[in-house]
Scaffold this active site. Structure first.
Site, PDB file in Angstrom:
ATOM      1  N   ASP A 152      -6.833  94.089 138.106  1.00 23.14           N
ATOM      2  CA  ASP A 152      -5.396  94.291 138.231  1.00 23.14           C
ATOM      3  C   ASP A 152      -4.928  93.595 139.497  1.00 23.14           C
ATOM      4  OD1 ASP A 152      -3.277  95.990 136.708  1.00 23.14           O
ATOM      5  OD2 ASP A 152      -2.753  96.164 138.819  1.00 23.14           O
ATOM      6  N   GLN A 153      -3.662  93.314 139.541  1.00 23.85           N
ATOM      7  CA  GLN A 153      -3.069  92.721 140.729  1.00 23.85           C
ATOM      8  C   GLN A 153      -1.687  93.311 140.908  1.00 23.85           C
ATOM      9  OE1 GLN A 153      -3.257  88.650 139.486  1.00 23.85           O
ATOM     10  NE2 GLN A 153      -1.154  88.621 138.776  1.00 23.85           N
TER      11      GLN A 153
END
Length: 95
Positions: free
Chosen positions: A71-72
């Site tokens: 995820d970012q």
């Protein structure tokens, strides 16, 4: 049906393309995880939690596989930017 092997717990075309560069066979599975931010959750904690949540959601279905969750979080100052959803919104966020 997926079995042993490597699984990317993501529907991100960008992440899929990055992993393909390694030349390893893998499958992609949508994790179906709730990506809502927790109250007052710092960006780094959110990204870490969501990556783990996605990997765990897929690993439960495929315990024999190696599962990658990722995820970012994009920030403007200390504000977390959500997914833009449209090209125009993306341009606005980048400005």
């Amino acid at each position: 049906m997926f079995s042993k092997g490597l699984i990317l717990a993501s529907t991100s075309r960008y992440r899929r393309d990055l992993l393909q560069r390694l030349g390893l066979p893998f499958d992609c599975i949508a994790p179906g995880a709730d990506e809502a931010r927790l109250p007052d959750e710092p960006a780094s904690a959110m990204a870490t939690r969501l990556a783990r949540l996605k990997a765990e959601a897929v690993a439960v279905q495929h315990p024999e596989a190696i599962v990658i969750g990722s995820d970012q979080v994009a920030l403007r100052g200390t504000d977390i930017l959500g997914k833009p959803g449209t090209v125009e919104r993306c341009r606005e966020q980048l400005r």
